[in-house]
Every structure is written in C-alpha cells, then in structure tokens.
Design a protein around this motif. Structure first.
Motif, mmCIF file in Angstrom:
data_model
loop_
_atom_site.group_PDB
_atom_site.id
_atom_site.type_symbol
_atom_site.label_atom_id
_atom_site.label_comp_id
_atom_site.label_asym_id
_atom_site.label_seq_id
_atom_site.Cartn_x
_atom_site.Cartn_y
_atom_site.Cartn_z
ATOM 1 N N VAL A 18 35.365 43.586 37.248
ATOM 2 C CA VAL A 18 35.107 42.340 37.970
ATOM 3 C C VAL A 18 34.772 42.630 39.430
ATOM 4 O O VAL A 18 33.835 42.063 39.987
ATOM 5 C CB VAL A 18 36.317 41.382 37.859
ATOM 6 C CG1 VAL A 18 36.173 40.207 38.806
ATOM 7 C CG2 VAL A 18 36.464 40.894 36.416
ATOM 8 N N LEU B 184 40.342 36.369 32.377
ATOM 9 C CA LEU B 184 39.489 36.121 33.537
ATOM 10 C C LEU B 184 39.728 34.739 34.139
ATOM 11 O O LEU B 184 39.665 34.579 35.361
ATOM 12 C CB LEU B 184 38.019 36.320 33.176
ATOM 13 C CG LEU B 184 37.612 37.754 32.874
ATOM 14 C CD1 LEU B 184 36.186 37.803 32.320
ATOM 15 C CD2 LEU B 184 37.731 38.625 34.108
ATOM 16 N N LYS C 257 39.983 44.407 36.208
ATOM 17 C CA LYS C 257 39.855 44.190 37.652
ATOM 18 C C LYS C 257 38.766 45.069 38.249
ATOM 19 O O LYS C 257 38.006 44.639 39.113
ATOM 20 C CB LYS C 257 41.188 44.458 38.352
ATOM 21 C CG LYS C 257 42.214 43.376 38.119
ATOM 22 C CD LYS C 257 43.515 43.701 38.834
ATOM 23 C CE LYS C 257 44.566 42.661 38.539
ATOM 24 N NZ LYS C 257 45.846 42.973 39.208
ATOM 25 N N ALA D 243 30.677 41.357 40.658
ATOM 26 C CA ALA D 243 30.946 39.968 41.038
ATOM 27 C C ALA D 243 29.785 39.022 40.711
ATOM 28 O O ALA D 243 30.022 37.924 40.187
ATOM 29 C CB ALA D 243 31.321 39.886 42.506
ATOM 30 N N ALA E 220 38.505 34.598 37.984
ATOM 31 C CA ALA E 220 37.217 35.277 38.076
ATOM 32 C C ALA E 220 36.082 34.451 37.481
ATOM 33 O O ALA E 220 34.938 34.610 37.863
ATOM 34 C CB ALA E 220 37.282 36.632 37.388
#
Length: 121
Positions: free
Chosen positions: A91, A115, A88, A95, A120
């Motif tokens: 990510v 993911l 997390k 982004a 994501a």
C-alpha cells in the motif's frame, strides 16, 4: 490491422479457449473499433470479454497495467495469509493504485476487509 478479420476472430477464440486472457485482451484492445461493429461474430466468452473491455473504455477507466495486476495479486496473497507487514508495504509503495475507484473489484474478501480497516480504500 496486420492480420485479416477472420484470422483475428480465430485468434481471439483460440486464446479464450486456451484461457490466455492476457493475449485475448491485447487482440481486443488493438482492434476494438473493428470488433465493435462485428461483436456479434465473437463467441460467448470472447463477446463477454469484449463487452467488459469496451465498457471500461467508454467509462474512461484505464486498464490495469501488468505491474498493477502483480501488486493486487500480492496484496490478495498477503491478505489470505494475514501478513499485515506485506500489505502495508504494498500500500505504501502503490498509493495511486489504492485510490482507483475500481480497485475493490480486483481484491479478495480478506484484502477488502483489511484495507478498509486500515483506511487504505
């Protein structure tokens, strides 16, 4: 080009034989125009790497930066350990990397599943 063509071929082949793909990529990308005309002179693995890099350039795909490769390796490592907190974090702070269409090629199976579950990728 700072070095001669034959010397370039030798350096590419040596770096492939030594599994130094980063250096090989640099040689190829810096001399892609010259190598395009003479790709048949490259040995098998060097030719395959050239074809991959050349096709990426033709598709308009930007090569991964060193930092992006490090991030992907971290995500793969966290996924293998099922460290959701680490994934997390990566990510959240990367982004734009997650939005790349080619990102799934660099992720291991665990990372892809996690993911995708997180939404994501």
């Amino acid at each position: 080009m700072a070095i001669g063509f034959r010397e370039l071929l030798k350096k590419i082949d040596q770096s492939v034989d030594n599994h130094d793909l980063v250096l090989t990529r640099v040689y190829i990308q810096e001399n892609i125009d010259v190598l395009e005309e003479n790709r048949h002179l490259l040995k098998g693995n060097a030719r395959e790497l050239f074809e991959f890099l050349y096709n990426q350039g033709q598709d308009g795909t930007k090569p991964l930066s060193r930092q992006e490769i490090i991030t992907i390796n971290s995500i793969n490592s966290y996924a293998s350990k099922f460290d959701l907190k680490g994934i997390k974090f990566c990510v959240k702070h990367n982004a734009p990397l997650m939005l790349r269409k080619d990102i799934s090629h660099y992720l291991n199976a665990d990372a892809k599943i996690i993911l995708q579950g997180m939404g994501a990728i």
